[in-house]
Scaffold this motif. Sequence first.
Motif, PDB file in Angstrom:
ATOM      1  N   ILE A 192       4.855   5.323  -5.476  1.00 39.40           N
ATOM      2  CA  ILE A 192       5.158   5.252  -6.899  1.00 39.40           C
ATOM      3  C   ILE A 192       4.120   6.027  -7.709  1.00 39.40           C
ATOM      4  O   ILE A 192       4.439   6.687  -8.695  1.00 39.40           O
ATOM      5  CB  ILE A 192       5.275   3.786  -7.381  1.00 39.40           C
ATOM      6  CG1 ILE A 192       5.903   3.712  -8.781  1.00 39.40           C
ATOM      7  CG2 ILE A 192       3.955   3.069  -7.347  1.00 39.40           C
ATOM      8  CD1 ILE A 192       7.357   3.994  -8.843  1.00 39.40           C
ATOM      9  N   ASP A 193       2.859   5.981  -7.270  1.00 38.70           N
ATOM     10  CA  ASP A 193       1.823   6.771  -7.954  1.00 38.70           C
ATOM     11  C   ASP A 193       2.103   8.262  -7.850  1.00 38.70           C
ATOM     12  O   ASP A 193       2.019   9.002  -8.842  1.00 38.70           O
ATOM     13  CB  ASP A 193       0.440   6.468  -7.375  1.00 38.70           C
ATOM     14  CG  ASP A 193      -0.124   5.129  -7.819  1.00 38.70           C
ATOM     15  OD1 ASP A 193       0.453   4.507  -8.744  1.00 38.70           O
ATOM     16  OD2 ASP A 193      -1.131   4.694  -7.221  1.00 38.70           O
ATOM     17  N   ASP A 194       2.421   8.719  -6.630  1.00 34.15           N
ATOM     18  CA  ASP A 194       2.681  10.146  -6.434  1.00 34.15           C
ATOM     19  C   ASP A 194       3.910  10.590  -7.216  1.00 34.15           C
ATOM     20  O   ASP A 194       3.920  11.654  -7.853  1.00 34.15           O
ATOM     21  CB  ASP A 194       2.872  10.458  -4.953  1.00 34.15           C
ATOM     22  CG  ASP A 194       1.566  10.703  -4.222  1.00 34.15           C
ATOM     23  OD1 ASP A 194       0.504  10.629  -4.868  1.00 34.15           O
ATOM     24  OD2 ASP A 194       1.605  10.974  -3.005  1.00 34.15           O
ATOM     25  N   GLU A 233       5.190   9.249  -9.887  1.00 32.56           N
ATOM     26  CA  GLU A 233       4.921   9.221 -11.321  1.00 32.56           C
ATOM     27  C   GLU A 233       4.018  10.379 -11.739  1.00 32.56           C
ATOM     28  O   GLU A 233       4.291  11.067 -12.736  1.00 32.56           O
ATOM     29  CB  GLU A 233       4.290   7.892 -11.711  1.00 32.56           C
ATOM     30  CG  GLU A 233       4.146   7.706 -13.209  1.00 32.56           C
ATOM     31  CD  GLU A 233       3.856   6.279 -13.611  1.00 32.56           C
ATOM     32  OE1 GLU A 233       3.855   6.007 -14.816  1.00 32.56           O
ATOM     33  OE2 GLU A 233       3.627   5.426 -12.714  1.00 32.56           O
ATOM     34  N   GLN A 234       2.958  10.621 -10.969  1.00 36.98           N
ATOM     35  CA  GLN A 234       1.964  11.625 -11.367  1.00 36.98           C
ATOM     36  C   GLN A 234       2.387  13.049 -11.050  1.00 36.98           C
ATOM     37  O   GLN A 234       2.140  13.971 -11.843  1.00 36.98           O
ATOM     38  CB  GLN A 234       0.630  11.306 -10.689  1.00 36.98           C
ATOM     39  CG  GLN A 234       0.003  10.000 -11.137  1.00 36.98           C
ATOM     40  CD  GLN A 234      -1.099   9.506 -10.216  1.00 36.98           C
ATOM     41  OE1 GLN A 234      -1.612  10.256  -9.384  1.00 36.98           O
ATOM     42  NE2 GLN A 234      -1.463   8.242 -10.345  1.00 36.98           N
ATOM     43  N   LYS A 235       3.023  13.236  -9.882  1.00 36.64           N
ATOM     44  CA  LYS A 235       3.340  14.594  -9.452  1.00 36.64           C
ATOM     45  C   LYS A 235       4.724  15.069  -9.901  1.00 36.64           C
ATOM     46  O   LYS A 235       4.981  16.278  -9.936  1.00 36.64           O
ATOM     47  CB  LYS A 235       3.236  14.701  -7.928  1.00 36.64           C
ATOM     48  CG  LYS A 235       1.826  14.500  -7.381  1.00 36.64           C
ATOM     49  CD  LYS A 235       1.794  14.698  -5.877  1.00 36.64           C
ATOM     50  CE  LYS A 235       0.393  14.580  -5.314  1.00 36.64           C
ATOM     51  NZ  LYS A 235       0.348  14.827  -3.854  1.00 36.64           N
ATOM     52  N   GLU A 265       0.825  -1.201   0.000  1.00 33.11           N
ATOM     53  CA  GLU A 265       0.000   0.000   0.000  1.00 33.11           C
ATOM     54  C   GLU A 265       0.862   1.255   0.000  1.00 33.11           C
ATOM     55  O   GLU A 265       0.601   2.202  -0.766  1.00 33.11           O
ATOM     56  CB  GLU A 265      -0.934  -0.003   1.211  1.00 33.11           C
ATOM     57  CG  GLU A 265      -1.895   1.179   1.232  1.00 33.11           C
ATOM     58  CD  GLU A 265      -2.902   1.098   2.363  1.00 33.11           C
ATOM     59  OE1 GLU A 265      -3.606   2.104   2.589  1.00 33.11           O
ATOM     60  OE2 GLU A 265      -2.992   0.042   3.035  1.00 33.11           O
ATOM     61  N   GLY A 295       2.617   1.520  -3.401  1.00 41.89           N
ATOM     62  CA  GLY A 295       1.688   1.952  -4.428  1.00 41.89           C
ATOM     63  C   GLY A 295       1.412   3.439  -4.351  1.00 41.89           C
ATOM     64  O   GLY A 295       1.344   4.139  -5.376  1.00 41.89           O
ATOM     65  N   SER A 296       1.254   3.943  -3.127  1.00 42.00           N
ATOM     66  CA  SER A 296       1.021   5.371  -2.945  1.00 42.00           C
ATOM     67  C   SER A 296       2.213   6.186  -3.408  1.00 42.00           C
ATOM     68  O   SER A 296       2.060   7.187  -4.126  1.00 42.00           O
ATOM     69  CB  SER A 296       0.726   5.660  -1.465  1.00 42.00           C
ATOM     70  OG  SER A 296       0.624   7.049  -1.237  1.00 42.00           O
ATOM     71  N   ARG A 298       7.966  -0.166 -10.808  1.00 40.37           N
ATOM     72  CA  ARG A 298       6.606  -0.563 -10.437  1.00 40.37           C
ATOM     73  C   ARG A 298       6.480  -2.086 -10.418  1.00 40.37           C
ATOM     74  O   ARG A 298       5.850  -2.668  -9.517  1.00 40.37           O
ATOM     75  CB  ARG A 298       5.590   0.054 -11.411  1.00 40.37           C
ATOM     76  CG  ARG A 298       4.148  -0.130 -10.991  1.00 40.37           C
ATOM     77  CD  ARG A 298       3.205   0.579 -11.914  1.00 40.37           C
ATOM     78  NE  ARG A 298       3.204   2.022 -11.729  1.00 40.37           N
ATOM     79  CZ  ARG A 298       2.504   2.654 -10.805  1.00 40.37           C
ATOM     80  NH1 ARG A 298       1.776   1.964  -9.930  1.00 40.37           N
ATOM     81  NH2 ARG A 298       2.536   3.978 -10.712  1.00 40.37           N
TER      82      ARG A 298
END
Length: 223
Positions: A181-183, A185-187, A175, A178-179, A219
């Motif tokens: 790597i998402d941040d 990648e996106q931010k 969890e 995932g948080s 990822r």
Amino acid sequence: MDLKNTMTYRGDVTVGGAPAVRELDQLTITKVAVGPMENNAYLLRCRSTGEQALIDAANEAPRLLDLVGDAGLATVVTTHQHMDHWVALEEVVAKTGARALAHVDDAAGLPIPTQPLTDGDTVTVGDCTLEVIHLVGHTPGSIALLYRDPAGSPHLFTGDSLFPGGVGNTDRDPERFGSLIDDVEQKLFARLPDETWFYPGHGRDSTIGAERPSLPQWRTRGW
């Protein structure tokens, strides 16, 4: 892109060694490594006003204070609540009168009262402005600080959320990973150009472009 500085600055520092200095058009960045966990600390100085800010008063307070010198220190920003990034915070603030800043979700874990930051806030260093980017996963309140150089490429201070070769430690928690790597990648990767130079909390620097091809691999491996 500031080719001259890219050619002369590498950011390779060692504990007890000389700082690495990068002169941008409006901002001077001084990187130093402190022991015992080889943390990076970054002193930023506005070239027009002389105002200074420190990113992560990690350790070796006398050395950081020598780096600050007689010019004074307006601000200390702590990138996250892990102790190796704030051992010198209390002494540096006491000696300089600097304000202490950290993300609201990590501020309670620091040894002194700290003004809270949130995603999208700005931190000024004289005439220069840093954007606060909240990256959840390494800790709940980890942040990066983005300086968009008007005369060159962006500069990004990532704490322990992004390194050459991967994101920060999430203790193999799916969890949290995932948080983060998402941040990241996106931010970061989705918003910033390849020439963005980033400065992590430990070790060598890199660029967004150098790391971008490895995102799918990070990822897949889960850390």
